[in-house]
Design an enzyme around this catalytic site. Structure first.
Site, PDB file in Angstrom:
ATOM      1  N   ARG A  51     -67.305 -74.319  16.727  1.00  0.00           N
ATOM      2  CA  ARG A  51     -67.443 -72.871  16.799  1.00  0.00           C
ATOM      3  C   ARG A  51     -68.190 -72.421  15.555  1.00  0.00           C
ATOM      4  O   ARG A  51     -68.399 -73.192  14.619  1.00  0.00           O
ATOM      5  CB  ARG A  51     -66.108 -72.126  17.004  1.00  0.00           C
ATOM      6  CG  ARG A  51     -64.873 -72.649  16.368  1.00  0.00           C
ATOM      7  CD  ARG A  51     -64.800 -72.486  14.888  1.00  0.00           C
ATOM      8  NE  ARG A  51     -65.125 -71.148  14.424  1.00  0.00           N
ATOM      9  CZ  ARG A  51     -65.637 -70.860  13.247  1.00  0.00           C
ATOM     10  NH1 ARG A  51     -65.903 -71.832  12.360  1.00  0.00           N
ATOM     11  NH2 ARG A  51     -65.903 -69.635  12.892  1.00  0.00           N
ATOM     12  N   GLY A  52     -68.561 -71.138  15.591  1.00  0.00           N
ATOM     13  CA  GLY A  52     -69.497 -70.623  14.592  1.00  0.00           C
ATOM     14  C   GLY A  52     -70.835 -70.548  15.302  1.00  0.00           C
ATOM     15  O   GLY A  52     -71.307 -71.571  15.843  1.00  0.00           O
ATOM     16  N   ALA A  53     -71.420 -69.348  15.322  1.00  0.00           N
ATOM     17  CA  ALA A  53     -72.600 -69.138  16.169  1.00  0.00           C
ATOM     18  C   ALA A  53     -73.716 -70.176  15.947  1.00  0.00           C
ATOM     19  O   ALA A  53     -74.175 -70.809  16.909  1.00  0.00           O
ATOM     20  CB  ALA A  53     -73.110 -67.712  15.970  1.00  0.00           C
ATOM     21  N   ARG A  94     -69.249 -69.957  26.542  1.00  0.00           N
ATOM     22  CA  ARG A  94     -68.865 -68.779  25.745  1.00  0.00           C
ATOM     23  C   ARG A  94     -70.029 -67.777  25.796  1.00  0.00           C
ATOM     24  O   ARG A  94     -71.173 -68.176  25.618  1.00  0.00           O
ATOM     25  CB  ARG A  94     -68.583 -69.140  24.274  1.00  0.00           C
ATOM     26  CG  ARG A  94     -67.335 -69.975  24.067  1.00  0.00           C
ATOM     27  CD  ARG A  94     -66.967 -70.066  22.589  1.00  0.00           C
ATOM     28  NE  ARG A  94     -66.198 -68.918  22.139  1.00  0.00           N
ATOM     29  CZ  ARG A  94     -65.883 -68.684  20.854  1.00  0.00           C
ATOM     30  NH1 ARG A  94     -66.313 -69.516  19.923  1.00  0.00           N
ATOM     31  NH2 ARG A  94     -65.162 -67.633  20.519  1.00  0.00           N
ATOM     32  N   ASP A 242     -72.132 -63.066  15.346  1.00  0.00           N
ATOM     33  CA  ASP A 242     -72.362 -63.868  16.548  1.00  0.00           C
ATOM     34  C   ASP A 242     -73.530 -63.344  17.378  1.00  0.00           C
ATOM     35  O   ASP A 242     -74.180 -64.097  18.101  1.00  0.00           O
ATOM     36  CB  ASP A 242     -71.102 -63.919  17.397  1.00  0.00           C
ATOM     37  CG  ASP A 242     -70.091 -64.835  16.739  1.00  0.00           C
ATOM     38  OD1 ASP A 242     -69.425 -64.393  15.786  1.00  0.00           O
ATOM     39  OD2 ASP A 242     -70.022 -66.012  17.133  1.00  0.00           O
ATOM     40  N   ASN A 252     -68.980 -59.708  15.869  1.00  0.00           N
ATOM     41  CA  ASN A 252     -68.414 -60.817  15.098  1.00  0.00           C
ATOM     42  C   ASN A 252     -66.938 -60.903  15.481  1.00  0.00           C
ATOM     43  O   ASN A 252     -66.426 -60.095  16.254  1.00  0.00           O
ATOM     44  CB  ASN A 252     -68.591 -60.574  13.593  1.00  0.00           C
ATOM     45  CG  ASN A 252     -68.238 -61.803  12.774  1.00  0.00           C
ATOM     46  OD1 ASN A 252     -68.712 -62.911  13.055  1.00  0.00           O
ATOM     47  ND2 ASN A 252     -67.387 -61.650  11.777  1.00  0.00           N
ATOM     48  N   LYS A 253     -66.262 -61.885  14.939  1.00  0.00           N
ATOM     49  CA  LYS A 253     -64.843 -62.116  15.267  1.00  0.00           C
ATOM     50  C   LYS A 253     -64.066 -60.801  15.316  1.00  0.00           C
ATOM     51  O   LYS A 253     -64.246 -59.947  14.450  1.00  0.00           O
ATOM     52  CB  LYS A 253     -64.223 -63.008  14.195  1.00  0.00           C
ATOM     53  CG  LYS A 253     -62.841 -63.447  14.530  1.00  0.00           C
ATOM     54  CD  LYS A 253     -62.906 -64.569  15.477  1.00  0.00           C
ATOM     55  CE  LYS A 253     -61.842 -64.598  16.493  1.00  0.00           C
ATOM     56  NZ  LYS A 253     -62.190 -65.573  17.542  1.00  0.00           N
TER      57      LYS A 253
HETATM   58  O1  MRU Z   1     -64.216 -67.290  17.688  1.00  0.00           O
HETATM   59  P1  MRU Z   1     -65.067 -67.910  16.648  1.00  0.00           P
HETATM   60  O2  MRU Z   1     -64.333 -68.709  15.639  1.00  0.00           O
HETATM   61  O3  MRU Z   1     -66.187 -68.662  17.276  1.00  0.00           O
HETATM   62  O4  MRU Z   1     -65.717 -66.680  15.865  1.00  0.00           O
HETATM   63  C1  MRU Z   1     -66.719 -66.997  14.965  1.00  0.00           C
HETATM   64  C2  MRU Z   1     -67.109 -65.901  14.073  1.00  0.00           C
HETATM   65  O5  MRU Z   1     -66.802 -64.768  14.292  1.00  0.00           O
HETATM   66  C3  MRU Z   1     -68.009 -66.243  12.935  1.00  0.00           C
HETATM   67  O6  MRU Z   1     -67.920 -65.242  11.964  1.00  0.00           O
HETATM   68  C4  MRU Z   1     -69.443 -66.325  13.430  1.00  0.00           C
HETATM   69  O7  MRU Z   1     -69.597 -67.242  14.462  1.00  0.00           O
HETATM   70  C5  MRU Z   1     -70.385 -66.556  12.335  1.00  0.00           C
HETATM   71  S1  MRU Z   1     -70.765 -68.248  12.088  1.00  0.00           S
HETATM   72  C6  MRU Z   1     -71.616 -68.419  10.665  1.00  0.00           C
END
Ligand code: MRU
Length: 352
Positions: A51-53, A94, A242, A252-253
């Site tokens: 995970r992480g964009a 996703r 994201d 974002n999250k």
């Molecule tokens: O649900 P997640 O853990 O995939 O959410 C991720 C985030 O919100 C991160 O801040 C985002 O992907 C930035 S990655 C550098």
């Protein structure tokens, strides 16, 4: 910049599998899984093993290459049809992070351009393209970290949201990049870490990365952000992204928009950091961003020894929220620091 090199996505020696750091096992266990089937790859994204964009985009590019080299087809047309099916399938895992669909589209576009070559040559080119995507992200994250560092001074307290560190990207991270870089250059910085629910990404991942790097780090529950800001401990909020719409509205999250509202109330600058690949120029505003809804079990059961809510209670579990551009002090990409114009809109030079 990083004391210990973490490579979260890579290929095995003969390129037949993607090797992935399983982020769901952190911080208690650092373990890698090897994936070669499309279903395993889809599951790895959905279950947040990766995970992480930016990391999802890199993973998807390598995954598509691994799937391409397994194909037993005779014609370009068959190959093209099948690779498009795989791409759509991975993309369905996703919806919110644009990097996933953008990098898959980039791989598919490559296949489209190379129709004159043999299938083995196309597959070879796909591996090179995936490597390029990885290497470009390394450079982008390094530049973001340098730009972000110009916004902080020695002694700063910085609030973070979710995890935008090295494991969410190719290497340096985005939201955490300036903190890690500043720390490495001898700055005295304190991090206040959020996202203790729904997924504990701050507690499990950001705290893990910052503690390992030796950054002074304090974990708080998400509903403590206001008191910590009121007490004057926070000089800036750094969050990843994201999907950034053309006008700067940012997904974002979940919880990020709440932090931005609080930051505005307390007069604290609120920064979004991400590569230009996370800016979706086809998306006019945050209203066009699809927000992923996840399973109720993540709220009711996950991380508890036994369920902690009545079985029949309704749950609403959006994984992301959109921060209005009017709440964002600046968006930092590899191309520089973008501030909103008069009407709160951002104008990006994405170099794409
Ligand atoms: O649900 P997640 O853990 O995939 O959410 C991720 C985030 O919100 C991160 O801040 C985002 O992907 C930035 S990655 C550098």
């Amino acid at each position: 910049m990083l004391k210990e090199e973490i490579i979260n996505v890579r290929l095995n020696d003969d390129g037949s599998k993607v090797i992935l750091l399983d982020q769901t096992l952190l911080p208690n266990k650092t373990a890698y899984i090897e994936l070669s089937a499309a279903e395993e790859m889809h599951e790895a994204i959905y279950s947040l093993r990766v995970r992480g964009a930016p990391a999802i985009g890199i993973f998807a590019a390598y995954a598509l290459y691994v799937l391409a080299r397994q194909m037993e087809v005779n014609t370009y047309e068959e190959f093209n049809e099948k690779i498009n099916e795989y791409s759509k399938y991975l993309d369905s895992s996703r919806p919110t992070a644009v990097n996933l669909s953008a990098q898959l589209r980039r791989m598919i576009a490559l296949v489209g351009r190379l129709s004159h070559l043999s299938i083995s040559k196309i597959v070879e080119a796909m591996r090179e393209e995936a490597d390029d995507i990885y290497n470009e992200d390394v450079e982008m994250c390094r530049a973001i970290s340098e730009h972000g560092l110009t916004l902080i001074r020695d002694g700063f307290g910085i609030m973070t949201q979710c995890n935008a560190g090295p494991i969410a990207t190719s290497k340096y991270g985005t939201g955490l990049g300036p903190i890690l870089l500043g720390h490495e250059r001898g700055m005295n910085l304190s991090a206040y870490i959020c996202e203790t629910r729904p997924l504990l990404q701050g507690a499990r991942l950001t705290a893990h990365e910052l503690c390992k790097a030796g950054v002074d780090s304090t974990l708080i529950c998400d509903n403590m952000a206001s008191i910590v800001m009121k007490e004057g401990k926070i000089d800036a909020v750094f969050a990843g992204c994201d999907r950034v719409a053309r006008n700067g509205d940012t997904a974002n999250k979940v919880g990020t928009s709440g932090l931005a509202i609080l930051a505005k109330h307390y007069g604290i600058p609120f920064y979004i950091l991400g590569p230009s690949t996370t800016i979706d120029m086809d998306c006019a505003s945050g209203a066009d961003i699809e927000i992923e809804l996840r399973k109720p079990e993540e709220i009711k059961e996950m991380f508890y020894e036994k369920p902690m809510a009545p079985a029949d209670v309704k749950c609403y579990n959006p994984s992301f929220d959109v921060t209005d551009n009017s709440l964002i002090t600046a968006i930092i990409t590899e191309n520089g620091i973008f501030k909103p114009k008069g009407n709160n809109e951002f104008i990006f030079d994405t170099n794409r």
